[in-house]
Design an enzyme around this catalytic site. Structure first.
Site, PDB file in Angstrom:
ATOM      1  N   CYS A   1      64.498  10.000  25.774  1.00 11.34           N
ATOM      2  CA  CYS A   1      65.321  10.985  25.082  1.00 11.34           C
ATOM      3  C   CYS A   1      65.496  10.617  23.601  1.00 11.34           C
ATOM      4  O   CYS A   1      64.551  10.665  22.835  1.00 11.34           O
ATOM      5  CB  CYS A   1      66.662  11.156  25.785  1.00 11.34           C
ATOM      6  SG  CYS A   1      67.502  12.702  25.370  1.00 11.34           S
TER       7      CYS A   1
ATOM      8  N   HIS B   1      65.327  12.200  31.845  1.00 13.29           N
ATOM      9  CA  HIS B   1      66.232  11.203  32.412  1.00 13.29           C
ATOM     10  C   HIS B   1      66.010  11.146  33.917  1.00 13.29           C
ATOM     11  O   HIS B   1      65.600  12.119  34.544  1.00 13.29           O
ATOM     12  CB  HIS B   1      67.686  11.577  32.128  1.00 13.29           C
ATOM     13  CG  HIS B   1      68.062  11.527  30.694  1.00 13.29           C
ATOM     14  ND1 HIS B   1      68.217  10.349  30.003  1.00 13.29           N
ATOM     15  CD2 HIS B   1      68.326  12.518  29.799  1.00 13.29           C
ATOM     16  CE1 HIS B   1      68.564  10.601  28.753  1.00 13.29           C
ATOM     17  NE2 HIS B   1      68.632  11.910  28.601  1.00 13.29           N
TER      18      HIS B   1
END
Length: 513
Positions: free
Chosen positions: A331, A443
């Protein structure tokens, strides 16, 4: 009327989330339709619900323990600190805006309480019992009028409260007495019992203290829960963030502990792998000696990128990459690996252009729009260990602001085919031609068992170690085992008759079994 029980604590990190998880599991085992609820939370570790809403990690875990899907009703207000006094406020799963001192005004408090009450009532229409969790302490006198997590919420439906103290810290009995003394009479009346948590020692030595405590406060001790060793559930607070060292570890993974680190639950499944050690690395730590370095997610990418540069960590990471050490970004960490980060609307901070680490030929442009999805993706890259997984499906979730474009020197890793049950065709991630530097927005990637095992075996092969066999443990099955073990321990050390009297509103006994 909402039937429920609320777990509040004498302080932060006394075990409220763990105990709420245990009660969700225990009540579900006992045949109740049960759901978790936390009205307000400040945390950077968040989770995306199946509908694409964002809530705290702890409530997602508690829902899983209860055997249900998490929804945004379970946490109507999530506050994510950004720095300089500003926080992003997530309302029922959606970004509402950035707030500073406004969050202390009576207008904001009343608005928030209405949202909390509506969410709680919505849940009550769907479930028999709600397990509510507080935050911090209900007796912080300097911020009590702004507290949206504890007694204001308990008073909405006159929910009975169990007050939890961490007896391992010392001073637990005094903290119970002090907390109750600082509460208003109506609030003290709502506290129906006390739980002493994290006990290790001789119960016979504790028993006289319990009797004195009950006499002083006029409340029964409902349970004394032992200190749980070799037990772990995902954490939502980086105060609890810990390294997992193992003497026999053959693979060592370094994770950069960014100032605004978020979603570090990404690495919980790696900690369960045999002979794998995790270490969270800070500014003065050596980066050499690790088989891979991971730059995790962050709530403030550009500020944490500057932190890497100012502390010299950026230079160390680049040197390791030049030596062939695997560098991974998740991310915000993925965005940092690129050439440039563009922020024309100053979404992330006060810099319109930031130079990245230059390890991946990518460029990221930030925007106020936030992507929050549960995703399913197919592995497309044939570089490095990805070649053993081509065509395999992985699941995860996205929480990010900004879009990343790929240059000629990299290739995408994944092809997202579902975002929150909507069919799409979107590339995700990037890796260099050697497959040693890679990043992704996904994630929860390491919770995919086969992916995690291939990743570990690749690191082992680079060291000349034999690959682990395919009989890998399932991270989801390990979680279920932990839920059951947790519920069993709490059930064995809780006065169940007294607990159910409190839950059902019966007359509370003061004599322990």
């Amino acid at each position: 009327m909402v039937q429920g029980i609320m777990i509040q604590g004498t302080a932060s990190n006394v075990g409220k989330s763990i105990l709420a998880t245990a009660l969700c599991r225990m009540l579900a085992q006992d045949g109740y339709q049960v759901a978790p609820f936390k009205s307000w939370n400040m945390a950077l570790n968040s989770y995306v619900t199946p509908q694409g809403g964002e809530i705290g990690c702890a409530q997602a875990i508690q829902a899983d323990a209860a055997g249900i899907n998490p929804t945004v009703k379970m946490q109507p207000l999530l506050v994510k600190p950004k720095g300089k006094g500003q926080s992003q406020v997530i309302v029922r799963g959606e970004p509402y805006g950035d707030f500073g001192l406004e969050r202390k005004s009576s207008k904001y408090i009343n608005w928030a309480l209405e949202i909390i009450s509506d969410s709680l009532q919505d849940l009550a229409r769907e479930y028999e019992v709600i397990v509510l969790e507080g935050a911090g302490s209900p007796a912080e006198i300097n911020i009590k009028d702004q507290d949206l997590a504890n007694m204001k919420v308990a008073k909405l439906n006159q929910t009975p409260v169990l007050l939890v103290a961490d007896i391992d810290r010392g001073g637990a009995l005094a903290s119970v007495v002090g907390t109750l003394k600082l509460l208003e009479p109506e609030e003290r009346e709502l506290v129906q019992g006390i739980i002493l948590n994290k006990f290790r020692g001789d119960f016979d030595l504790l028993k006289p203290g319990i009797e004195i405590l009950e006499e002083k406060v006029g409340k029964p001790v409902v349970g004394v829960i032992p200190y749980l060793r070799d037990f772990r559930l995902p954490e939502e607070d980086n105060v609890s963030l810990a390294s997992f060292t193992k003497q026999e570890a053959e693979v060592k993974i370094g994770i950069i502990k960014l100032p605004h680190i978020s979603n570090f639950t990404d690495f919980d499944a790696l900690a369960l792998e045999p002979q794998v050690a995790l270490k969270y690395l800070e500014r003065n730590d050596q980066l050499s000696g690790f088989d891979t370095i991971i730059i995790p997610g962050t709530k403030n990418t550009t500020a944490d990128l500057e932190y890497l540069k100012e502390t010299g960590l950026a230079e160390k990471i680049i040197e390791l990459a030049e030596k062939g050490v695997s560098i991974i970004g998740i991310c915000g960490g993925y965005q940092m690996l690129g050439n440039k980060l563009l922020d024309s609307e100053l979404t992330e901070g006060d810099k319109r252009v930031s130079r990245g680490l230059g390890l991946l030929d990518i460029e990221t442009e930030f925007s106020p729009a936030k992507s929050t999805y549960q995703v399913s993706a197919e592995i497309k890259s044939k570089q490095n260990f990805f070649s053993n997984l081509v065509g395999q499906q992985v699941t995860g979730y996205e929480i990010h602001m900004g879009q990343t474009s790929l240059g000629d020197q990299v290739e995408p890793i994944f092809r997202i085919n579902y975002r929150s049950d909507q069919q799409v065709e979107i590339n995700d991630g990037a890796c260099n031609k050697e497959g040693t530097i890679w990043g992704t927005y996904l994630h929860g990637l390491f919770a995919n068992d086969q992916f995690r095992r291939e990743f570990i075996n690749n690191l082992r092969s680079q060291k000349g170690l034999a690959k682990l066999d395919e009989d890998y443990s399932s991270s989801s099955e390990e979680l279920k085992k932990n839920y059951n073990r947790l519920a069993e321990v709490v059930r064995e050390n809780l006065d169940l008759e007294l607990f159910y009297e409190i839950l059902e509103g019966g007359e509370i006994r003061m004599v322990r079994k």
